[in-house]
Motif scaffolding. Sequence first.
Motif, PDB file in Angstrom:
ATOM      1  N   THR A 263      43.648  29.989  37.821  1.00 55.95           N
ATOM      2  CA  THR A 263      44.567  29.544  36.787  1.00 55.95           C
ATOM      3  C   THR A 263      45.483  30.705  36.419  1.00 55.95           C
ATOM      4  OG1 THR A 263      43.085  30.200  34.995  1.00 55.95           O
ATOM      5  CG2 THR A 263      42.808  27.980  35.899  1.00 55.95           C
ATOM      6  N   ALA A 264      46.545  30.395  35.683  1.00 51.05           N
ATOM      7  CA  ALA A 264      47.488  31.436  35.269  1.00 51.05           C
ATOM      8  C   ALA A 264      46.810  32.460  34.367  1.00 51.05           C
ATOM      9  CB  ALA A 264      48.681  30.802  34.553  1.00 51.05           C
ATOM     10  N   LEU A 265      45.836  32.006  33.591  1.00 48.67           N
ATOM     11  CA  LEU A 265      45.119  32.921  32.698  1.00 48.67           C
ATOM     12  C   LEU A 265      44.212  33.846  33.495  1.00 48.67           C
ATOM     13  CD1 LEU A 265      44.608  33.650  29.718  1.00 48.67           C
ATOM     14  CD2 LEU A 265      42.694  32.044  29.748  1.00 48.67           C
ATOM     15  N   GLU A 266      43.526  33.300  34.502  1.00 45.49           N
ATOM     16  CA  GLU A 266      42.659  34.118  35.350  1.00 45.49           C
ATOM     17  C   GLU A 266      43.478  35.139  36.140  1.00 45.49           C
ATOM     18  OE1 GLU A 266      38.881  31.647  36.881  1.00 45.49           O
ATOM     19  OE2 GLU A 266      40.777  30.598  37.196  1.00 45.49           O
ATOM     20  N   GLU A 267      44.647  34.717  36.599  1.00 44.60           N
ATOM     21  CA  GLU A 267      45.507  35.624  37.359  1.00 44.60           C
ATOM     22  C   GLU A 267      45.946  36.799  36.492  1.00 44.60           C
ATOM     23  OE1 GLU A 267      47.242  37.111  40.667  1.00 44.60           O
ATOM     24  OE2 GLU A 267      46.055  35.270  40.565  1.00 44.60           O
ATOM     25  N   ALA A 268      46.298  36.514  35.256  1.00 44.95           N
ATOM     26  CA  ALA A 268      46.689  37.578  34.326  1.00 44.95           C
ATOM     27  C   ALA A 268      45.511  38.503  34.057  1.00 44.95           C
ATOM     28  CB  ALA A 268      47.199  36.974  33.024  1.00 44.95           C
ATOM     29  N   PHE A 269      44.331  37.925  33.889  1.00 44.13           N
ATOM     30  CA  PHE A 269      43.127  38.724  33.655  1.00 44.13           C
ATOM     31  C   PHE A 269      42.904  39.703  34.797  1.00 44.13           C
ATOM     32  CE2 PHE A 269      38.589  39.328  34.517  1.00 44.13           C
ATOM     33  CZ  PHE A 269      38.140  39.847  33.318  1.00 44.13           C
ATOM     34  N   ARG A 270      43.016  39.236  36.016  1.00 44.11           N
ATOM     35  CA  ARG A 270      42.784  40.099  37.184  1.00 44.11           C
ATOM     36  C   ARG A 270      43.853  41.178  37.311  1.00 44.11           C
ATOM     37  NH1 ARG A 270      39.943  36.966  42.187  1.00 44.11           N
ATOM     38  NH2 ARG A 270      38.354  35.888  40.989  1.00 44.11           N
ATOM     39  N   ARG A 271      45.084  40.842  37.014  1.00 41.50           N
ATOM     40  CA  ARG A 271      46.158  41.841  37.099  1.00 41.50           C
ATOM     41  C   ARG A 271      45.923  42.995  36.130  1.00 41.50           C
ATOM     42  NH1 ARG A 271      51.302  37.641  37.116  1.00 41.50           N
ATOM     43  NH2 ARG A 271      51.113  36.957  39.295  1.00 41.50           N
ATOM     44  N   PHE A 272      45.542  42.656  34.920  1.00 42.05           N
ATOM     45  CA  PHE A 272      45.280  43.700  33.930  1.00 42.05           C
ATOM     46  C   PHE A 272      43.968  44.420  34.216  1.00 42.05           C
ATOM     47  CE2 PHE A 272      48.531  41.495  31.516  1.00 42.05           C
ATOM     48  CZ  PHE A 272      49.146  42.516  30.805  1.00 42.05           C
ATOM     49  N   ALA A 273      42.997  43.705  34.795  1.00 46.67           N
ATOM     50  CA  ALA A 273      41.693  44.306  35.072  1.00 46.67           C
ATOM     51  C   ALA A 273      41.780  45.419  36.114  1.00 46.67           C
ATOM     52  CB  ALA A 273      40.711  43.231  35.536  1.00 46.67           C
ATOM     53  N   ILE A 274      42.683  45.285  37.084  1.00 47.81           N
ATOM     54  CA  ILE A 274      42.800  46.290  38.150  1.00 47.81           C
ATOM     55  C   ILE A 274      43.879  47.324  37.852  1.00 47.81           C
ATOM     56  CG2 ILE A 274      42.016  44.630  39.889  1.00 47.81           C
ATOM     57  CD1 ILE A 274      44.903  44.331  40.792  1.00 47.81           C
ATOM     58  N   HIS A 275      44.570  47.178  36.734  1.00 49.21           N
ATOM     59  CA  HIS A 275      45.664  48.103  36.416  1.00 49.21           C
ATOM     60  C   HIS A 275      45.144  49.533  36.240  1.00 49.21           C
ATOM     61  CE1 HIS A 275      49.392  49.611  34.776  1.00 49.21           C
ATOM     62  NE2 HIS A 275      48.759  50.047  33.712  1.00 49.21           N
ATOM     63  N   GLY A 276      45.696  50.443  37.019  1.00 51.47           N
ATOM     64  CA  GLY A 276      45.340  51.853  36.906  1.00 51.47           C
ATOM     65  C   GLY A 276      43.999  52.225  37.493  1.00 51.47           C
ATOM     66  N   ASP A 277      43.338  51.284  38.167  1.00 51.40           N
ATOM     67  CA  ASP A 277      42.016  51.564  38.741  1.00 51.40           C
ATOM     68  C   ASP A 277      41.968  50.989  40.156  1.00 51.40           C
ATOM     69  OD1 ASP A 277      39.406  52.049  39.371  1.00 51.40           O
ATOM     70  OD2 ASP A 277      38.530  51.014  37.646  1.00 51.40           O
ATOM     71  N   THR A 278      42.049  51.857  41.143  1.00 52.16           N
ATOM     72  CA  THR A 278      42.080  51.407  42.541  1.00 52.16           C
ATOM     73  C   THR A 278      40.726  50.861  42.994  1.00 52.16           C
ATOM     74  OG1 THR A 278      41.576  53.673  43.270  1.00 52.16           O
ATOM     75  CG2 THR A 278      43.894  53.033  43.149  1.00 52.16           C
ATOM     76  N   ARG A 279      39.665  51.179  42.269  1.00 50.04           N
ATOM     77  CA  ARG A 279      38.337  50.712  42.654  1.00 50.04           C
ATOM     78  C   ARG A 279      37.945  49.414  41.955  1.00 50.04           C
ATOM     79  NH1 ARG A 279      34.894  55.938  41.242  1.00 50.04           N
ATOM     80  NH2 ARG A 279      36.161  55.656  39.375  1.00 50.04           N
TER      81      ARG A 279
END
Length: 220
Positions: free
Chosen positions: A45-61
Amino acid sequence: MADQNSVPLRPHSEQSKDRLSKRLSSESNGTSEGGVGSSTPVELTALEEAFRRFAIHGDTRATGKEMHGKNWSKLCKDCSVIDGKNITLTDVDIVFSKVKKKSCRTITFDEFKAALGELARKKYKDKTGEEAEAEVFKLIEGKAPIIAGVTRAVASPTVSRLTDTTKFTGSHKERFDDTGRGKGKAGRVDIVDTSGYVSGYKHRGTYEKKVNKPTVGKPM
């Protein structure tokens, strides 16, 4: 005497092999007996996609399945969940600590939605719980982290000295005028002076002015 029309029983070992082959075949196709399982990927969903984008921000792992408190705060800032009135940064931090497990430093997507529900009821006090959550979800759906602008170069004494034309010496000094503007070709090439004047003569050009001065008619 055995009935000739009866079907002979298959050995138990062959029946087991058939069942095993059927199960492996169904698993390879992404399904299993009983209709459980599917090879079709679940659409985010659009909400899940936003969650994942922010979750990986600044962290390559980061895998995108869990979100740290720092990225949670950034999401609330970038998506205008924090308004400085009903929702502050302190509120965001408190809710994060409330929904996460005690032994964890991150929150899952389900905990993320629970945290948004807490903030939504506080942000939209005049709406019902579901309406408030829907409003907050709209602020976040499809969004991505805001990347800060390009970092400005810090003035360095060394760089300033190298670019200050008033401190140039030798041939480099001759390439710029008093204002620091480049002279172009005149600053790089020795141009032959054909005026007839000695270099550095202060009254250069005064003779031409006298000679070319228009004559005034004398009265008769």
